[in-house]
Enzyme design. Sequence first.
Site, PDB file in Angstrom:
ATOM      1  N   GLU A   1     -16.321 -23.313  11.398  1.00  0.00           N
ATOM      2  CA  GLU A   1     -17.178 -23.709  12.522  1.00  0.00           C
ATOM      3  C   GLU A   1     -16.407 -24.650  13.442  1.00  0.00           C
ATOM      4  O   GLU A   1     -15.577 -25.433  12.963  1.00  0.00           O
ATOM      5  CB  GLU A   1     -18.407 -24.488  12.010  1.00  0.00           C
ATOM      6  CG  GLU A   1     -19.360 -23.660  11.207  1.00  0.00           C
ATOM      7  CD  GLU A   1     -20.446 -24.531  10.565  1.00  0.00           C
ATOM      8  OE1 GLU A   1     -20.676 -25.668  11.020  1.00  0.00           O
ATOM      9  OE2 GLU A   1     -21.033 -24.053   9.589  1.00  0.00           O
TER      10      GLU A   1
ATOM     11  N   TYR B   1     -26.142 -27.182  12.460  1.00  0.00           N
ATOM     12  CA  TYR B   1     -25.316 -26.545  11.438  1.00  0.00           C
ATOM     13  C   TYR B   1     -25.697 -26.877  10.010  1.00  0.00           C
ATOM     14  O   TYR B   1     -25.063 -26.399   9.080  1.00  0.00           O
ATOM     15  CB  TYR B   1     -23.826 -26.871  11.667  1.00  0.00           C
ATOM     16  CG  TYR B   1     -23.549 -28.356  11.797  1.00  0.00           C
ATOM     17  CD1 TYR B   1     -23.409 -28.926  13.059  1.00  0.00           C
ATOM     18  CD2 TYR B   1     -23.431 -29.174  10.688  1.00  0.00           C
ATOM     19  CE1 TYR B   1     -23.164 -30.282  13.202  1.00  0.00           C
ATOM     20  CE2 TYR B   1     -23.188 -30.527  10.815  1.00  0.00           C
ATOM     21  CZ  TYR B   1     -23.061 -31.077  12.078  1.00  0.00           C
ATOM     22  OH  TYR B   1     -22.820 -32.412  12.230  1.00  0.00           O
TER      23      TYR B   1
ATOM     24  N   CYS C   1     -13.693 -37.847  60.087  1.00  0.00           N
ATOM     25  CA  CYS C   1     -12.457 -37.782  59.297  1.00  0.00           C
ATOM     26  C   CYS C   1     -12.237 -36.332  58.849  1.00  0.00           C
ATOM     27  O   CYS C   1     -13.123 -35.731  58.238  1.00  0.00           O
ATOM     28  CB  CYS C   1     -12.573 -38.711  58.090  1.00  0.00           C
ATOM     29  SG  CYS C   1     -11.199 -38.567  56.940  1.00  0.00           S
TER      30      CYS C   1
ATOM     31  N   CYS D   1     -14.364 -44.144  53.229  1.00  0.00           N
ATOM     32  CA  CYS D   1     -13.964 -43.969  54.619  1.00  0.00           C
ATOM     33  C   CYS D   1     -15.261 -43.599  55.325  1.00  0.00           C
ATOM     34  O   CYS D   1     -15.881 -42.595  54.988  1.00  0.00           O
ATOM     35  CB  CYS D   1     -12.943 -42.835  54.753  1.00  0.00           C
ATOM     36  SG  CYS D   1     -12.760 -42.298  56.458  1.00  0.00           S
TER      37      CYS D   1
ATOM     38  N   LYS E   1     -15.616 -27.935  15.278  1.00  0.00           N
ATOM     39  CA  LYS E   1     -15.996 -29.332  15.021  1.00  0.00           C
ATOM     40  C   LYS E   1     -16.314 -29.954  16.384  1.00  0.00           C
ATOM     41  O   LYS E   1     -15.420 -30.331  17.144  1.00  0.00           O
ATOM     42  CB  LYS E   1     -14.859 -30.070  14.318  1.00  0.00           C
ATOM     43  CG  LYS E   1     -15.240 -31.498  13.937  1.00  0.00           C
ATOM     44  CD  LYS E   1     -14.212 -32.045  12.964  1.00  0.00           C
ATOM     45  CE  LYS E   1     -14.400 -33.494  12.600  1.00  0.00           C
ATOM     46  NZ  LYS E   1     -14.974 -34.379  13.554  1.00  0.00           N
TER      47      LYS E   1
ATOM     48  N   ASP F   1     -17.260 -32.254  19.290  1.00  0.00           N
ATOM     49  CA  ASP F   1     -16.983 -33.668  19.523  1.00  0.00           C
ATOM     50  C   ASP F   1     -18.178 -34.291  20.232  1.00  0.00           C
ATOM     51  O   ASP F   1     -18.172 -34.558  21.427  1.00  0.00           O
ATOM     52  CB  ASP F   1     -15.718 -33.810  20.378  1.00  0.00           C
ATOM     53  CG  ASP F   1     -15.121 -35.192  20.260  1.00  0.00           C
ATOM     54  OD1 ASP F   1     -15.600 -35.966  19.411  1.00  0.00           O
ATOM     55  OD2 ASP F   1     -14.198 -35.499  21.019  1.00  0.00           O
TER      56      ASP F   1
ATOM     57  N   LYS G   1      -8.092 -30.942  11.900  1.00  0.00           N
ATOM     58  CA  LYS G   1      -8.114 -31.588  13.217  1.00  0.00           C
ATOM     59  C   LYS G   1      -7.011 -31.019  14.095  1.00  0.00           C
ATOM     60  O   LYS G   1      -5.899 -30.747  13.644  1.00  0.00           O
ATOM     61  CB  LYS G   1      -7.907 -33.101  13.060  1.00  0.00           C
ATOM     62  CG  LYS G   1      -8.997 -33.774  12.270  1.00  0.00           C
ATOM     63  CD  LYS G   1     -10.206 -34.091  13.113  1.00  0.00           C
ATOM     64  CE  LYS G   1      -9.954 -35.248  14.006  1.00  0.00           C
ATOM     65  NZ  LYS G   1     -10.802 -36.394  13.833  1.00  0.00           N
TER      66      LYS G   1
ATOM     67  N   CYS H   1      -8.119 -45.416  55.497  1.00  0.00           N
ATOM     68  CA  CYS H   1      -8.234 -44.049  54.969  1.00  0.00           C
ATOM     69  C   CYS H   1      -6.875 -43.361  55.083  1.00  0.00           C
ATOM     70  O   CYS H   1      -6.270 -43.383  56.164  1.00  0.00           O
ATOM     71  CB  CYS H   1      -9.293 -43.278  55.758  1.00  0.00           C
ATOM     72  SG  CYS H   1      -9.278 -41.518  55.386  1.00  0.00           S
TER      73      CYS H   1
ATOM     74  N   CYS I   1      -7.430 -40.350  58.002  1.00  0.00           N
ATOM     75  CA  CYS I   1      -7.710 -40.612  59.424  1.00  0.00           C
ATOM     76  C   CYS I   1      -7.317 -42.019  59.846  1.00  0.00           C
ATOM     77  O   CYS I   1      -7.446 -42.382  61.008  1.00  0.00           O
ATOM     78  CB  CYS I   1      -9.178 -40.360  59.728  1.00  0.00           C
ATOM     79  SG  CYS I   1     -10.244 -41.619  58.991  1.00  0.00           S
TER      80      CYS I   1
HETATM   81  S1  IVH Z   1     -20.377 -30.676   8.562  1.00  0.00           S
HETATM   82  C1  IVH Z   1     -21.691 -31.932   4.661  1.00  0.00           C
HETATM   83  N1  IVH Z   1     -20.014 -29.274  10.719  1.00  0.00           N
HETATM   84  O1  IVH Z   1     -17.864 -34.211  12.405  1.00  0.00           O
HETATM   85  C2  IVH Z   1     -21.581 -31.677   6.095  1.00  0.00           C
HETATM   86  N2  IVH Z   1     -19.763 -31.623  10.884  1.00  0.00           N
HETATM   87  O2  IVH Z   1     -15.803 -36.016  11.243  1.00  0.00           O
HETATM   88  C3  IVH Z   1     -20.588 -32.546   6.766  1.00  0.00           C
HETATM   89  N3  IVH Z   1     -19.205 -32.405  13.143  1.00  0.00           N
HETATM   90  O3  IVH Z   1     -19.989 -36.530  10.881  1.00  0.00           O
HETATM   91  C4  IVH Z   1     -20.503 -32.338   8.208  1.00  0.00           C
HETATM   92  N4  IVH Z   1     -19.203 -30.442  14.090  1.00  0.00           N
HETATM   93  O4  IVH Z   1     -20.769 -35.434  13.050  1.00  0.00           O
HETATM   94  C5  IVH Z   1     -20.015 -30.500  10.192  1.00  0.00           C
HETATM   95  N5  IVH Z   1     -19.731 -27.870  12.535  1.00  0.00           N
HETATM   96  C6  IVH Z   1     -19.761 -29.101  12.017  1.00  0.00           C
HETATM   97  C7  IVH Z   1     -19.493 -30.242  12.799  1.00  0.00           C
HETATM   98  C8  IVH Z   1     -19.489 -31.499  12.188  1.00  0.00           C
HETATM   99  C9  IVH Z   1     -19.049 -31.730  14.289  1.00  0.00           C
HETATM  100  C10 IVH Z   1     -19.072 -33.866  13.011  1.00  0.00           C
HETATM  101  C11 IVH Z   1     -20.140 -34.529  12.194  1.00  0.00           C
HETATM  102  C12 IVH Z   1     -19.404 -35.300  11.142  1.00  0.00           C
HETATM  103  C13 IVH Z   1     -18.059 -35.432  11.759  1.00  0.00           C
HETATM  104  C14 IVH Z   1     -17.028 -35.661  10.676  1.00  0.00           C
END
Ligand code: IVH
Length: 646
Positions: A115, A231, A437, A432, A117, A119, A320, A414, A417
């Site tokens: 999945e 999720y 302008c 400006c 991750k 942000d 990451k 500016c 102009c």
């Molecule tokens: S699963 C047991 N799935 O990443 C489940 N976390 O660095 C643990 N996060 O605190 C988390 N997308 O806020 C999971 N698809 C995803 C995620 C996700 C973002 C975040 C979440 C977690 C942080 C950990």
Amino acid sequence: MNGLGSSSEYTRLKKEINYHNYRYHVMDDPLISDADFDQLLVQLREIEAEHPEWITPDSPTQRAGSVLSEKFSKVTHPAHVLSLSNAFDIAEVSRWLERIEKLDERVKYADFVLEPKIDGLTVVLTYQNGVLVQGATRGDGIIGEDITANIRTVRDIPLAIPVTDASMAVPEMLVVRGEVYILNKDFERLNQEIIEAGGKPWVNPRNTAAGSLRQLNSEITAQRPLKILTYQILASSGIKQTETQWETLEYLKRMGFPVSADSVYCEDCEQMLKELEKWNEKRETIPYEIDGVVVKINDLRVAKELGAAGKDPRGAIALKFPARETTSILKGIGVNVGRTGVLTPYAMLEPVLIGGVTVKQATLHNFDFIRERDIRIGDTVMLKRAGEVIPYIIGPLVEKRDGSQQPYVQPDHCPVCNQLTEQLEGEVAVYCVNSACPAQLIRNTEHFASRGTMDINGLGIKVVEQIVQAGMIHDFADIYSLRKEEFLTLEGFKDKKADNLINAIETSKGQPLDRLINALGIRGVGEVMAGTLADEFGSLDRLIAADYDRLTMIDGIGPNVAQAILDWFTHEPNRLILKKLQRAGVWPVALKRTQVEMQNLPLSGKTLVVTGALVNFNREQIKDTIETMGGKAAECQPEYILCTGW
Ligand code: IVH
């Protein structure tokens, strides 16, 4: 009772609106027009005005707005909201697999889910008997903060479940975990609006999402373009528990929760490791910020039995991405002039590669930012490229200074102009204020003609620059008097191209009022506000006539925007623009108006005949104005005769 206005009709209508909300915000595939959607809301509001005792928290009218007087209260989560351990390359993911295989040999035959991750910010949503009753932050994973009022404003979070599939059993209790985030394009638009309104832009989408959710005034949260992706089911009762992660995602989706479409199912660990390799590229196609891929063991029982090491479950890991941060040398600072005249500084850099893209320029946000961070020309600076967001400077590396770095002097003229710049009291932005302008004229005209406003195909930035540089227009309204022969004098224009552009300009005269209001480029008035103003006033004439008190009565219009609207309409060059637009027939009136509103208008119940010599308006424009003011324009049998020498 089962007729209109009955409680069963009310329940049905709520469901219908929640469903259309889902089609629009979750599926991005609306079934009805915005106008029809608004009409349904009007009906619902009418019923709720009659029967306030029927209003329930899952009513779509209950999404926006309340002010908390104190801090958020604390809530205890029904289960531990766990975090994730990190891996920084695929080899580390393999080592994680080896480790957990030793703990549980079922891992050898496991399948996986990958999945994005996201942000954003973790939130925990609690539904009781299908109704959203609580939204909380993660906090320390055990106790979070109650941000229910803010959560309710996030449009793609269902207020009641299931949203669509009536065959799904309503869980007695369901606690869902997800991540609130902002699309990159919405983030950029938000910052653009803030800059144009003279404010301080946000640094990145994640901070914006976090700041918005921790607002005590949920009316402010409601104005932020927040979204969610879910999720995890943290707890449930009254339904059969899901056994795998993939099943969980499907269940959430069927219930009406937004779920990432980018997640992938992998049959075994070989396939999973192979899939992981694709994510660096895949990252570029995702329209929001992700900082990695989460690898999850699909079988939830195996995952649970593997347990956790501290706050990190053993059954999942985050791979990451390498940070898209790097350093470069700041060779100079350039200044852009926006369409409202705001001057924005940008960094001119020694070209540098970040995540496969060469970056030569990065935003410095505003002049305060340069001062606050003490950024000097010649500095080694840290910068970040985040998704499709414009690269931005984080700050200087002071330890790399050798004494040759020069402090930056903010321009008082500016750069285009050369007129003196101004800074309004209490504002960050430097302006400006010369409306002639060329930089502003180009940006204003580009905005006027752009897709979301008058949508004039063929009048993009390049052509606008050409016509401004050739002195063919002095303001954007002049485009309506441009002739084909004039276009033919420009480089790259032949018969066909000139004809097409003339036709596109002509067609744009039919654009509705909200688009025209947005196109005018009033500071702080974007697409949403323009829609509100069009609905509220129905015509430019009525908007022009509105005073400060009338404007600030409108939901969502604060003192700054009200003043900006008044200033715009009283500014002499803008009055000339309006005159030109009206002469060219670009003077739309809003069609949609509820009956209640019609009854309260100045000419309600009156029939007028238009007669006499017409000077500034044509007959149709006057008829439109009469109708906008609630009257009827007739050919004979008048109650009033309007003499048109005005
Ligand atoms: S699963 C047991 N799935 O990443 C489940 N976390 O660095 C643990 N996060 O605190 C988390 N997308 O806020 C999971 N698809 C995803 C995620 C996700 C973002 C975040 C979440 C977690 C942080 C950990």
